[in-house]
Enzyme design. Structure first.
Site, PDB file in Angstrom:
ATOM      1  N   GLU A 177      -9.140   8.879  -2.640  1.00 38.68           N
ATOM      2  CA  GLU A 177      -7.710   8.541  -2.684  1.00 38.68           C
ATOM      3  C   GLU A 177      -6.824   9.784  -2.559  1.00 38.68           C
ATOM      4  OE1 GLU A 177      -6.373   6.598  -6.287  1.00 38.68           O
ATOM      5  OE2 GLU A 177      -4.387   6.207  -5.466  1.00 38.68           O
ATOM      6  N   LYS A 219      -8.691   5.233   0.197  1.00 39.12           N
ATOM      7  CA  LYS A 219      -7.526   4.613  -0.453  1.00 39.12           C
ATOM      8  C   LYS A 219      -6.307   5.494  -0.178  1.00 39.12           C
ATOM      9  CE  LYS A 219      -5.800   3.133  -4.968  1.00 39.12           C
ATOM     10  NZ  LYS A 219      -6.113   2.343  -6.150  1.00 39.12           N
ATOM     11  N   GLY A 262       1.794   2.859  -4.634  1.00 38.03           N
ATOM     12  CA  GLY A 262       2.568   4.090  -4.717  1.00 38.03           C
ATOM     13  C   GLY A 262       4.014   3.961  -5.160  1.00 38.03           C
ATOM     14  N   GLY A 263       4.355   2.856  -5.826  1.00 42.63           N
ATOM     15  CA  GLY A 263       5.739   2.692  -6.290  1.00 42.63           C
ATOM     16  C   GLY A 263       6.569   1.787  -5.384  1.00 42.63           C
TER      17      GLY A 263
HETATM   18  P1  13P Z   1      -0.382   2.093  -7.413  1.00 40.36           P
HETATM   19  O1  13P Z   1      -0.787   0.905  -6.577  1.00 40.36           O
HETATM   20  O2  13P Z   1       0.523   1.762  -8.545  1.00 40.36           O
HETATM   21  O3  13P Z   1       0.066   3.246  -6.569  1.00 40.36           O
HETATM   22  O4  13P Z   1      -1.708   2.599  -8.123  1.00 40.36           O
HETATM   23  C1  13P Z   1      -2.857   2.720  -7.389  1.00 40.36           C
HETATM   24  C2  13P Z   1      -3.718   3.704  -8.008  1.00 40.36           C
HETATM   25  O5  13P Z   1      -4.872   3.470  -8.227  1.00 40.36           O
HETATM   26  C3  13P Z   1      -3.130   5.015  -8.327  1.00 40.36           C
HETATM   27  O6  13P Z   1      -4.135   5.931  -8.544  1.00 40.36           O
END
Ligand code: 13P
Length: 347
Positions: A177, A219, A262-263
């Site tokens: 990620e 991711k 991501g917000g």
């Molecule tokens: P968000 O979908 O809130 O961005 O979180 C995903 C996630 O795993 C962050 O590390």
């Protein structure tokens, strides 16, 4: 290394019409979200929230895997049933966040490096024995004046690749990620440029470390206008910019791409995922979701720590899971959004 189970798990996590639910917020992050809603910042409140999520009726229809946190993987329901048992009985694959968080990058005051490689081999063995079949490590890249630096991109890409190698050695699928943050006034073009640079570096390091690409998942962030940019890209612009960026950087051997939210607000995140799947129906990878906030937040807003709100919160959670599963198939539209999850079509 036996790669067949890695490939099988990777494919199962991105199976048609399914995606992942991230519920791996660290204690400080979970506390911050609870504080904003006046929910007590206690172990018991965090446990109750996670119990609400995993006991949501029907969750396994839409969710292939859940990402847990060290505290959560060891917890049980109020009635004493281990969370891992509940998750497996729902037909969901358990996974675990294994990074130790993003810390200041020495010499680069506005940038972060994710820590957690020390002792990771032993932790992965422990999590694997507990039943975790995949893991997650998040790197954070900030867009700003003169950043991201090559130093930050390279250091994070190297750490992601070392993590992924340790996971595969332990028979655990690594979810890689690299998150280019939404925060800031940058344009969507700048986000695309940085995301492309980051993904090139990440795959160069993954290949250098000998990662079996068929046994991992990516991711990434979607390619978006910065949160403070007055020009907002349309749903189709986001889908096109994101897919073009991924086509230039992600090898076809990778079985799936599962986006973080991501917000982004929940509904736009779903619509953008759907647009990628409708506008590009023959991509080499399965394109799905691994959202935390864009699935959890509407439900958390309803729950607010009150047991009486559990059914309404679970309904909201199931609704977002179902909408995102539809978006993975390219079948999300206003009728799916309006449907009443437990009481039939909304109209
Ligand atoms: P968000 O979908 O809130 O961005 O979180 C995903 C996630 O795993 C962050 O590390």
């Amino acid at each position: 290394m036996n790669i067949q189970p890695l490939i099988k798990t990777s494919k199962a996590l991105v199976a048609a019409g399914k995606g992942l639910l991230a519920m791996d917020e660290s204690t400080p992050t979970c506390d911050k979200r609870f504080e904003a809603l006046g929910i007590p910042k206690t172990v018991e409140a965090r446990r109750a929230w996670r119990e609400l999520i995993i006991t949501t009726p029907g969750l396994g229809q839409w969710i292939s895997g859940v990402i847990l946190y060290d505290e959560t993987i060891r917890q049980s329901t109020k009635a004493g049933v281990p969370f891992l048992k509940v998750i497996k009985e729902a037909g969901i694959i358990p996974g675990i966040k294994v990074d130790a968080g993003a810390k200041s990058l020495a010499g680069w005051p506005d940038e972060k490096i994710t820590e957690g490689l020390d002792g990771l081999r032993d932790r992965l063995v422990e999590y694997g024995r507990m039943g975790a079949r995949f893991a997650k490590w998040r790197a954070v890249i900030t867009i700003g004046d003169g950043i991201p630096s090559t130093s930050c991109i390279e250091a994070n890409a190297h750490a992601l690749a070392r993590y992924a190698a340790l996971c595969q050695e332990a028979g655990i699928v690594p979810i890689v990620e690299p998150e280019v943050l939404l925060d800031g006034p940058h344009s969507i073009e700048r986000c695309r440029e940085v995301t492309e640079q980051v993904l090139h570096a990440v795959f160069a390091h993954l290949i250098q470390q000998g990662i079996v690409l068929e046994g991992m998942l990516l991711k990434p962030n979607m390619v978006l206008s910065g949160s403070k940019n007055a020009t907002r890209a349309t749903v189709d612009d986001v889908a096109d910019a994101t897919v073009h960026c991924l086509l230039r950087t992600v090898p076809a051997a990778v079985p799936g791409i599962a986006f973080l939210s991501g917000g982004q607000p929940a509904e736009p995140a779903t619509a953008r995922l759907n647009a990628m799947n409708t506008r590009f129906p023959t991509l080499p990878w399965s394109v799905t979701f691994s959202f935390s906030r864009a699935i959890q937040q509407p439900a958390l807003d309803l729950w607010r720590g009150d047991e009486a709100n559990v059914p309404a919160a679970q309904k909201a959670l199931a609704h977002r899971a179902r909408c995102n599963a539809a978006a993975h198939r390219g079948e999300y539209d206003s009728s799916v959004e309006a449907a009443d999850i437990f009481n039939g079509p909304g109209r």
